[in-house]
Scaffold this motif. Structure first.
Motif, PDB file in Angstrom:
ATOM      1  N   ARG A  88       1.571  -7.783  -4.896  1.00 50.00           N
ATOM      2  CA  ARG A  88       1.361  -7.471  -6.387  1.00 50.00           C
ATOM      3  C   ARG A  88       0.988  -6.732  -6.281  1.00 50.00           C
ATOM      4  NH1 ARG A  88       1.861 -10.464 -11.613  1.00 50.00           N
ATOM      5  NH2 ARG A  88      -0.081  -9.848 -12.637  1.00 50.00           N
ATOM      6  N   GLN A  89      -0.115  -5.958  -6.344  1.00 50.54           N
ATOM      7  CA  GLN A  89      -1.759  -5.020  -5.927  1.00 50.54           C
ATOM      8  C   GLN A  89      -1.270  -3.862  -5.947  1.00 50.54           C
ATOM      9  OE1 GLN A  89      -2.997  -3.006  -3.568  1.00 50.54           O
ATOM     10  NE2 GLN A  89      -3.785  -1.876  -4.718  1.00 50.54           N
ATOM     11  N   ARG A  90       0.046  -4.112  -4.515  1.00 48.43           N
ATOM     12  CA  ARG A  90       0.470  -3.225  -3.507  1.00 48.43           C
ATOM     13  C   ARG A  90       1.933  -1.876  -5.303  1.00 48.43           C
ATOM     14  NH1 ARG A  90       1.962  -3.657   2.429  1.00 48.43           N
ATOM     15  NH2 ARG A  90       3.397  -1.861   1.692  1.00 48.43           N
ATOM     16  N   LEU A  91       2.896  -3.041  -5.350  1.00 48.71           N
ATOM     17  CA  LEU A  91       2.812  -2.658  -5.772  1.00 48.71           C
ATOM     18  C   LEU A  91       2.974  -1.989  -7.604  1.00 48.71           C
ATOM     19  CD1 LEU A  91       6.670  -3.016  -7.104  1.00 48.71           C
ATOM     20  CD2 LEU A  91       6.187  -5.272  -7.954  1.00 48.71           C
ATOM     21  N   PHE A  92       2.021  -2.048  -8.366  1.00 50.22           N
ATOM     22  CA  PHE A  92       1.325  -2.610  -9.361  1.00 50.22           C
ATOM     23  C   PHE A  92       0.786  -0.830  -8.951  1.00 50.22           C
ATOM     24  CE2 PHE A  92       1.862  -6.141 -11.181  1.00 50.22           C
ATOM     25  CZ  PHE A  92       2.473  -6.096 -12.240  1.00 50.22           C
ATOM     26  N   ALA A  93       0.329  -0.403  -8.032  1.00 54.50           N
ATOM     27  CA  ALA A  93      -0.781   0.533  -7.536  1.00 54.50           C
ATOM     28  C   ALA A  93       1.164   1.975  -7.773  1.00 54.50           C
ATOM     29  CB  ALA A  93      -1.326   0.651  -6.194  1.00 54.50           C
ATOM     30  N   TYR A  94       1.670   1.356  -7.587  1.00 57.51           N
ATOM     31  CA  TYR A  94       2.571   1.928  -6.605  1.00 57.51           C
ATOM     32  C   TYR A  94       3.353   2.145  -7.788  1.00 57.51           C
ATOM     33  CZ  TYR A  94       7.261   4.814  -4.839  1.00 57.51           C
ATOM     34  OH  TYR A  94       8.004   4.989  -5.172  1.00 57.51           O
ATOM     35  N   VAL A  95       3.631   1.275  -9.396  1.00 56.60           N
ATOM     36  CA  VAL A  95       4.239   1.891 -10.113  1.00 56.60           C
ATOM     37  C   VAL A  95       3.344   2.780 -10.993  1.00 56.60           C
ATOM     38  CG1 VAL A  95       5.272   0.985 -12.870  1.00 56.60           C
ATOM     39  CG2 VAL A  95       5.906  -0.451 -10.342  1.00 56.60           C
ATOM     40  N   TYR A 147      10.602   2.987  -2.927  1.00 60.56           N
ATOM     41  CA  TYR A 147       9.389   2.223  -2.783  1.00 60.56           C
ATOM     42  C   TYR A 147       9.375   1.732  -1.721  1.00 60.56           C
ATOM     43  CZ  TYR A 147       6.416  -2.259  -2.703  1.00 60.56           C
ATOM     44  OH  TYR A 147       5.688  -3.279  -2.225  1.00 60.56           O
ATOM     45  N   LYS A 148      10.671   0.808  -0.698  1.00 59.32           N
ATOM     46  CA  LYS A 148      10.289   1.156   0.525  1.00 59.32           C
ATOM     47  C   LYS A 148      10.038   2.085   1.436  1.00 59.32           C
ATOM     48  CE  LYS A 148      14.076  -2.540  -0.115  1.00 59.32           C
ATOM     49  NZ  LYS A 148      15.945  -3.146  -0.315  1.00 59.32           N
ATOM     50  N   THR A 149      10.834   2.963   1.267  1.00 61.81           N
ATOM     51  CA  THR A 149      10.335   4.466   1.909  1.00 61.81           C
ATOM     52  C   THR A 149       9.100   4.200   1.941  1.00 61.81           C
ATOM     53  OG1 THR A 149      13.150   4.685   1.283  1.00 61.81           O
ATOM     54  CG2 THR A 149      11.197   6.581   2.454  1.00 61.81           C
ATOM     55  N   PRO A 186       6.037   2.532   5.216  1.00 65.27           N
ATOM     56  CA  PRO A 186       5.002   2.860   6.068  1.00 65.27           C
ATOM     57  C   PRO A 186       3.199   1.808   6.203  1.00 65.27           C
ATOM     58  CG  PRO A 186       5.736   4.486   4.266  1.00 65.27           C
ATOM     59  CD  PRO A 186       6.526   2.877   3.904  1.00 65.27           C
ATOM     60  N   GLY A 187       3.316   1.452   5.377  1.00 68.84           N
ATOM     61  CA  GLY A 187       2.117   0.269   4.683  1.00 68.84           C
ATOM     62  C   GLY A 187       2.102  -1.061   5.690  1.00 68.84           C
ATOM     63  N   GLY A 188       3.505  -1.340   5.836  1.00 68.10           N
ATOM     64  CA  GLY A 188       3.993  -2.999   6.618  1.00 68.10           C
ATOM     65  C   GLY A 188       4.091  -3.815   5.185  1.00 68.10           C
ATOM     66  N   GLN A 189       4.016  -5.363   5.742  1.00 72.22           N
ATOM     67  CA  GLN A 189       4.842  -5.519   5.058  1.00 72.22           C
ATOM     68  C   GLN A 189       2.837  -6.696   4.452  1.00 72.22           C
ATOM     69  OE1 GLN A 189       7.375  -7.749   3.589  1.00 72.22           O
ATOM     70  NE2 GLN A 189       8.197  -5.923   4.865  1.00 72.22           N
ATOM     71  N   PRO A 190       2.926  -7.248   3.315  1.00 67.76           N
ATOM     72  CA  PRO A 190       2.331  -7.557   2.679  1.00 67.76           C
ATOM     73  C   PRO A 190       1.511  -9.180   3.505  1.00 67.76           C
ATOM     74  CG  PRO A 190       3.405  -7.198   0.745  1.00 67.76           C
ATOM     75  CD  PRO A 190       4.082  -6.876   1.946  1.00 67.76           C
TER      76      PRO A 190
END
Length: 76
Positions: free
Chosen positions: A41-48, A23-25, A30-34
């Protein structure tokens, strides 16, 4: 899920540590800190969602979960 290692063993958390490293890599660095919790939350759910549906997994012979389920005789 049953624990594979002794209590407080590195083996006990190996699968989750591997996921967080991915997830971090692949998403966080690459996207920077939210900037907001909502963005995080949106980025985490999209990644999952992508990780569970489209990403190729080495444990599945480098197939996507959907592709593996379609080929497997144990999944409907």
């Amino acid at each position: 899920m049953a624990s594979i290692g002794a209590r407080k063993s590195a083996l006990d958390n190996a699968a989750m540590e591997s996921w967080f490293a991915s997830y971090k890599t692949e998403e966080l660095y690459p996207g920077g800190q939210p900037h907001t919790r909502a963005q995080a939350r949106q980025r985490l759910f999209a990644y999952v969602w992508e990780y569970n549906t489209q990403r190729r997994h080495s444990s599945l012979g480098y197939a996507t979960p959907h592709g593996y389920a379609a080929q497997s005789s144990t999944c409907p």
